[in-house]
Design a protein around this motif. Structure first.
Motif, PDB file in Angstrom:
ATOM      1  N   THR A  65       0.823  -1.215   0.000  1.00 14.93           N
ATOM      2  CA  THR A  65       0.000   0.000   0.000  1.00 14.93           C
ATOM      3  C   THR A  65       0.856   1.263   0.000  1.00 14.93           C
ATOM      4  N   ASP A  66       0.222   2.355  -0.389  1.00 17.89           N
ATOM      5  CA  ASP A  66       0.894   3.650  -0.305  1.00 17.89           C
ATOM      6  C   ASP A  66       1.125   4.008   1.165  1.00 17.89           C
ATOM      7  N   PRO A  67       2.193   4.719   1.457  1.00 15.31           N
ATOM      8  CA  PRO A  67       2.496   5.079   2.855  1.00 15.31           C
ATOM      9  C   PRO A  67       1.329   5.787   3.541  1.00 15.31           C
ATOM     10  N   ASN A  68       1.004   5.320   4.742  1.00 18.88           N
ATOM     11  CA  ASN A  68      -0.030   5.932   5.591  1.00 18.88           C
ATOM     12  C   ASN A  68      -1.425   5.942   4.979  1.00 18.88           C
ATOM     13  N   SER A  69      -1.664   5.056   4.015  1.00 21.67           N
ATOM     14  CA  SER A  69      -2.982   5.048   3.370  1.00 21.67           C
ATOM     15  C   SER A  69      -3.913   3.985   3.939  1.00 21.67           C
ATOM     16  N   PHE A  70      -3.393   3.055   4.730  1.00 20.15           N
ATOM     17  CA  PHE A  70      -4.215   1.947   5.222  1.00 20.15           C
ATOM     18  C   PHE A  70      -5.031   2.367   6.443  1.00 20.15           C
ATOM     19  N   THR A  71      -6.336   2.089   6.380  1.00 19.66           N
ATOM     20  CA  THR A  71      -7.244   2.327   7.506  1.00 19.66           C
ATOM     21  C   THR A  71      -7.935   1.017   7.843  1.00 19.66           C
ATOM     22  N   GLU A  72      -7.741   0.545   9.069  1.00 18.52           N
ATOM     23  CA  GLU A  72      -8.293  -0.756   9.459  1.00 18.52           C
ATOM     24  C   GLU A  72      -9.800  -0.673   9.677  1.00 18.52           C
ATOM     25  N   LEU A  73     -10.474  -1.761   9.331  1.00 15.71           N
ATOM     26  CA  LEU A  73     -11.918  -1.886   9.528  1.00 15.71           C
ATOM     27  C   LEU A  73     -12.217  -3.033  10.497  1.00 15.71           C
ATOM     28  N   ASN A  74     -13.237  -2.865  11.303  1.00 12.23           N
ATOM     29  CA  ASN A  74     -13.740  -3.930  12.190  1.00 12.23           C
ATOM     30  C   ASN A  74     -12.667  -4.515  13.103  1.00 12.23           C
ATOM     31  N   GLU A  75     -11.763  -3.668  13.565  1.00 10.01           N
ATOM     32  CA  GLU A  75     -10.666  -4.142  14.414  1.00 10.01           C
ATOM     33  C   GLU A  75     -11.133  -4.569  15.801  1.00 10.01           C
ATOM     34  N   ASN A  76     -12.342  -4.166  16.195  1.00  7.04           N
ATOM     35  CA  ASN A  76     -12.809  -4.478  17.548  1.00  7.04           C
ATOM     36  C   ASN A  76     -13.499  -5.832  17.674  1.00  7.04           C
ATOM     37  N   LEU A  77     -13.659  -6.549  16.582  1.00  9.31           N
ATOM     38  CA  LEU A  77     -14.293  -7.868  16.650  1.00  9.31           C
ATOM     39  C   LEU A  77     -13.380  -8.852  17.374  1.00  9.31           C
ATOM     40  N   ARG A  78     -13.953  -9.656  18.263  1.00 10.51           N
ATOM     41  CA  ARG A  78     -13.212 -10.670  19.017  1.00 10.51           C
ATOM     42  C   ARG A  78     -13.970 -11.992  18.999  1.00 10.51           C
ATOM     43  N   SER A  79     -13.215 -13.094  18.943  1.00  9.92           N
ATOM     44  CA  SER A  79     -13.842 -14.414  18.946  1.00  9.92           C
ATOM     45  C   SER A  79     -14.378 -14.756  20.320  1.00  9.92           C
ATOM     46  N   ALA A  80     -15.582 -15.356  20.348  1.00  8.85           N
ATOM     47  CA  ALA A  80     -16.105 -15.940  21.573  1.00  8.85           C
ATOM     48  C   ALA A  80     -15.603 -17.391  21.645  1.00  8.85           C
ATOM     49  N   ASN A  81     -16.206 -18.175  22.510  1.00  4.51           N
ATOM     50  CA  ASN A  81     -15.844 -19.592  22.614  1.00  4.51           C
ATOM     51  C   ASN A  81     -17.121 -20.399  22.416  1.00  4.51           C
ATOM     52  N   PRO A  82     -17.592 -20.527  21.162  1.00  4.44           N
ATOM     53  CA  PRO A  82     -18.933 -21.061  20.904  1.00  4.44           C
ATOM     54  C   PRO A  82     -19.151 -22.502  21.334  1.00  4.44           C
ATOM     55  N   ILE A  83     -18.091 -23.310  21.424  1.00  7.15           N
ATOM     56  CA  ILE A  83     -18.272 -24.705  21.840  1.00  7.15           C
ATOM     57  C   ILE A  83     -17.572 -24.983  23.177  1.00  7.15           C
ATOM     58  N   ASP A  84     -17.245 -23.913  23.910  1.00  8.04           N
ATOM     59  CA  ASP A  84     -16.585 -24.053  25.219  1.00  8.04           C
ATOM     60  C   ASP A  84     -15.341 -24.928  25.147  1.00  8.04           C
ATOM     61  N   PHE A  85     -14.504 -24.636  24.168  1.00  5.90           N
ATOM     62  CA  PHE A  85     -13.268 -25.407  24.002  1.00  5.90           C
ATOM     63  C   PHE A  85     -12.303 -25.053  25.139  1.00  5.90           C
ATOM     64  N   PRO A  86     -11.774 -26.054  25.839  1.00  5.09           N
ATOM     65  CA  PRO A  86     -10.915 -25.778  27.003  1.00  5.09           C
ATOM     66  C   PRO A  86      -9.674 -24.960  26.642  1.00  5.09           C
TER      67      PRO A  86
END
Length: 281
Positions: A65-86
């Protein structure tokens, strides 16, 4: 005077201080050993055989990418533990601290030679780039964003496949991402895939193989099941270069091999050829 010289020589010969030696890099493909500094200066490409080793996502973003042109999207999404994997939550917490990543893909918008596009970059340092719910959701939202705004998309793949810690939820991401890619295609927009080491499993079987143009780095591993699994199933020995980039290009599963030093220019060229222009042009 001679006595001073003798003392200096004796001190040098009897010096037990360990000498610092330069760190080395051993290529996993050709096994050649080279100076680590040379390997890093060469954009993490083996100086002996040109194998393109794994590149951290932030380095790849800077490369494409061009310098300083990248803007992140949806960075706040986090995985849950849908099957309660230890231990799944703890493992992710440790990986976030170790890598600085929040999951195995970074998505956002950027420009390359002034041309705007959407970019997704997978990172094998985070659970071997495995595709869980966050990877699938970020990619889906990236393609929806690109479709709404008429932007082309580039995705750099690097994955061991579906994330077993999320069970069937992980497998569902294959269909979800493929659907988002299809809607992007229906809108007449361009999708370029860049296959990097390794691209395997459910990622290969979904969005990695759906690019309008599929590029690959030299000598990288691309496939679905592992070599031993296939050989044990068909009871035959596979070619030595089976599942390497050169093999899949030769058999029509990818369009071209592009070295790391040429990728930025090649992507910009492909975008222009498909009618995309610089901002304000």
């Amino acid at each position: 005077m001679l006595d001073d010289l003798f003392q200096q020589v004796r001190a040098r010969l009897s010096d037990d201080t360990p000498k610092k030696t330069e760190e080395t890099y051993k290529c996993p493909r050709c096994r050649a050993v080279s100076a680590l500094s040379e390997f890093l200066a060469n954009q993490r490409v083996c100086p002996a055989c040109a194998f393109h080793d794994r590149l951290p996502s932030h380095e790849r973003i800077a490369l494409l990418t061009d310098p300083n042109s990248f803007t992140e999207l949806n960075e706040n999404l986090r995985s849950a533990n849908p099957i309660d994997f230890p231990g799944y939550e703890k493992k992710q917490m440790l990986l976030r601290a170790e890598t600085g990543l929040s999951d195995a893909i970074i998505t956002g918008t950027a420009t390359v030679e002034g041309i705007p596009f959407c970019l997704g970059v997978m990172d094998s340092r985070y659970m071997m780039g495995s595709m869980g719910s966050v990877v699938g959701e970020r990619l889906t939202r990236l393609f929806e964003y690109a479709t709404e705004r008429g932007l082309p998309a580039v995705v750099c793949t690097a994955s061991g496949g579906a994330r077993m810690q999320e069970g069937a939820v992980s497998l569902m991401q294959m269909a979800k991402t493929s659907g988002a890619v299809k809607l992007h295609s229906n809108a007449g927009l361009l999708y370029i895939t860049l296959l990097t080491d390794p691209t395997t499993g459910g990622v290969t079987a979904s969005f990695a193989s759906l690019g309008d143009i599929i590029l690959a780095e030299p000598k990288v591993l691309v496939g679905f099941a592992g070599r031993r699994v296939i050989e044990n199933t068909i009871r035959q020995r596979l070619p030595d270069d089976f599942q390497l980039a050169e093999h899949i290009v030769r058999h029509g599963f990818a369009d071209a091999i592009v070295s790391r030093s040429e990728q930025r220019e090649k992507i910009a060229e492909l975008l222009r050829l498909h009618g995309y222009e610089e901002v304000g042009a």
